[in-house]
Design a protein around this motif. Structure first.
Motif, mmCIF file in Angstrom:
data_model
loop_
_atom_site.group_PDB
_atom_site.id
_atom_site.type_symbol
_atom_site.label_atom_id
_atom_site.label_comp_id
_atom_site.label_asym_id
_atom_site.label_seq_id
_atom_site.Cartn_x
_atom_site.Cartn_y
_atom_site.Cartn_z
ATOM 1 N N ALA A 13 31.795 38.890 33.597
ATOM 2 C CA ALA A 13 32.463 39.080 32.300
ATOM 3 C C ALA A 13 31.635 39.958 31.361
ATOM 4 N N ASP A 14 30.330 39.777 31.386
ATOM 5 C CA ASP A 14 29.439 40.546 30.510
ATOM 6 C C ASP A 14 28.987 41.860 31.142
ATOM 7 N N ASP A 15 29.424 42.127 32.380
ATOM 8 C CA ASP A 15 28.994 43.314 33.119
ATOM 9 C C ASP A 15 27.472 43.427 33.080
ATOM 10 N N ASP A 16 26.829 42.317 33.430
ATOM 11 C CA ASP A 16 25.372 42.248 33.423
ATOM 12 C C ASP A 16 24.792 43.365 34.300
ATOM 13 N N PRO A 17 23.844 44.144 33.773
ATOM 14 C CA PRO A 17 23.322 45.279 34.537
ATOM 15 C C PRO A 17 22.567 44.874 35.796
ATOM 16 N N THR A 18 22.001 43.693 35.818
ATOM 17 C CA THR A 18 21.258 43.240 36.996
ATOM 18 C C THR A 18 22.140 42.494 37.983
ATOM 19 N N PHE A 19 22.997 41.607 37.493
ATOM 20 C CA PHE A 19 23.728 40.709 38.381
ATOM 21 C C PHE A 19 25.242 40.917 38.429
ATOM 22 N N GLY A 20 25.810 41.663 37.494
ATOM 23 C CA GLY A 20 27.264 41.789 37.407
ATOM 24 C C GLY A 20 27.932 42.273 38.684
ATOM 25 N N GLU A 21 27.474 43.388 39.201
ATOM 26 C CA GLU A 21 28.090 43.951 40.413
ATOM 27 C C GLU A 21 27.848 43.062 41.627
ATOM 28 N N ARG A 22 26.625 42.548 41.770
ATOM 29 C CA ARG A 22 26.313 41.653 42.893
ATOM 30 C C ARG A 22 27.196 40.415 42.866
ATOM 31 N N SER A 23 27.382 39.841 41.689
ATOM 32 C CA SER A 23 28.210 38.643 41.564
ATOM 33 C C SER A 23 29.662 38.948 41.900
ATOM 34 N N ALA A 24 30.168 40.088 41.422
ATOM 35 C CA ALA A 24 31.556 40.473 41.718
ATOM 36 C C ALA A 24 31.757 40.690 43.215
ATOM 37 N N ARG A 25 30.820 41.362 43.857
ATOM 38 C CA ARG A 25 30.929 41.591 45.318
ATOM 39 C C ARG A 25 30.876 40.269 46.091
ATOM 40 N N CYS A 26 30.061 39.342 45.625
ATOM 41 C CA CYS A 26 29.962 38.039 46.284
ATOM 42 C C CYS A 26 31.293 37.298 46.203
ATOM 43 N N LEU A 27 31.901 37.270 45.018
ATOM 44 C CA LEU A 27 33.197 36.596 44.885
ATOM 45 C C LEU A 27 34.239 37.267 45.766
ATOM 46 N N GLU A 28 34.240 38.587 45.778
ATOM 47 C CA GLU A 28 35.199 39.318 46.614
ATOM 48 C C GLU A 28 35.013 38.972 48.091
ATOM 49 N N ALA A 29 33.769 38.835 48.523
ATOM 50 C CA ALA A 29 33.484 38.518 49.920
ATOM 51 C C ALA A 29 33.958 37.118 50.302
ATOM 52 N N HIS A 30 34.031 36.219 49.347
ATOM 53 C CA HIS A 30 34.414 34.827 49.626
ATOM 54 C C HIS A 30 35.814 34.477 49.125
ATOM 55 N N LEU A 31 36.530 35.453 48.652
ATOM 56 C CA LEU A 31 37.869 35.236 48.098
ATOM 57 C C LEU A 31 38.813 34.570 49.091
ATOM 58 N N ALA A 32 38.744 34.964 50.351
ATOM 59 C CA ALA A 32 39.657 34.424 51.368
ATOM 60 C C ALA A 32 39.477 32.926 51.577
ATOM 61 N N SER A 33 38.267 32.409 51.353
ATOM 62 C CA SER A 33 38.043 30.973 51.546
ATOM 63 C C SER A 33 38.465 30.164 50.331
ATOM 64 N N GLY A 34 38.740 30.834 49.221
ATOM 65 C CA GLY A 34 39.157 30.165 47.990
ATOM 66 C C GLY A 34 37.986 29.952 47.058
ATOM 67 N N LEU A 35 38.205 30.212 45.787
ATOM 68 C CA LEU A 35 37.177 30.067 44.757
ATOM 69 C C LEU A 35 37.676 29.094 43.699
ATOM 70 N N LEU A 36 36.834 28.130 43.359
ATOM 71 C CA LEU A 36 37.221 27.051 42.467
ATOM 72 C C LEU A 36 36.251 26.958 41.296
ATOM 73 N N LEU A 37 36.778 26.660 40.128
ATOM 74 C CA LEU A 37 35.969 26.511 38.929
ATOM 75 C C LEU A 37 36.022 25.066 38.459
ATOM 76 N N SER A 38 34.865 24.508 38.192
ATOM 77 C CA SER A 38 34.777 23.159 37.635
ATOM 78 C C SER A 38 35.328 23.150 36.213
ATOM 79 N N PRO A 39 35.970 22.064 35.807
ATOM 80 C CA PRO A 39 36.387 21.947 34.405
ATOM 81 C C PRO A 39 35.213 22.103 33.432
#
Length: 135
Positions: A13-39
């Motif tokens: 969300a913040d487009d963090d210069p160190t972690f933003g792209e890595r985090s987005a790629r990680c979610l994309e890689a695991h999208l097929a297994s389903g991604l869940l957010l805690s309340p």
């Protein structure tokens, strides 16, 4: 299904210069297994979106994350035990923080395939065997 830690979504969300792209790629890689957010993480994200549910919902849809609609007995018991262990360790001086949110988020991840986080030690302090995916 993997639970996504709050920090990973903030990175994106913040487009963090160190972690933003890595985090987005990680979610994309695991999208097929389903991604869940805690309340709990849902609540922690409120300030990132200036309290706008519409913006948060749009963001979550965009990254493919679903908000968990329940926190059942299994999670309550895991969080209870994890928090009790954490507090006993804190009383002996072995732990400095009191992250109740991590106990709750990790409890949900135990019921699923694990957690995507940049902070594995935070969760393993409660749940030593929790499966962790790091971006």
């Amino acid at each position: 299904m993997l639970v996504v830690d709050t920090c990973v979504l903030i990175d994106i969300a913040d487009d963090d210069p160190t972690f933003g792209e890595r985090s987005a790629r990680c979610l994309e890689a695991h999208l097929a297994s389903g991604l869940l957010l805690s309340p709990v993480s849902f609540i922690e994200l409120a300030p990132v979106f200036d309290g706008s549910l519409r913006l948060l919902d749009e963001f979550l849809r965009g990254v493919g994350v679903t908000v968990a609609d329940e926190f059942g007995e299994q999670e309550r018991l895991a969080a209870f035990r994890g928090w009790a262990h954490h507090v006993s360790q804190k009383r002996t001086g072995n732990v400095k923080r009191r992250p109740v949110a991590d106990a709750l988020i990790g409890a949900l991840a135990l019921r699923h395939e694990g957690i995507i986080t940049r902070n594995p030690r935070d969760f393993r302090s409660f749940y030593p065997t929790i499966a962790v995916v790091e971006p």
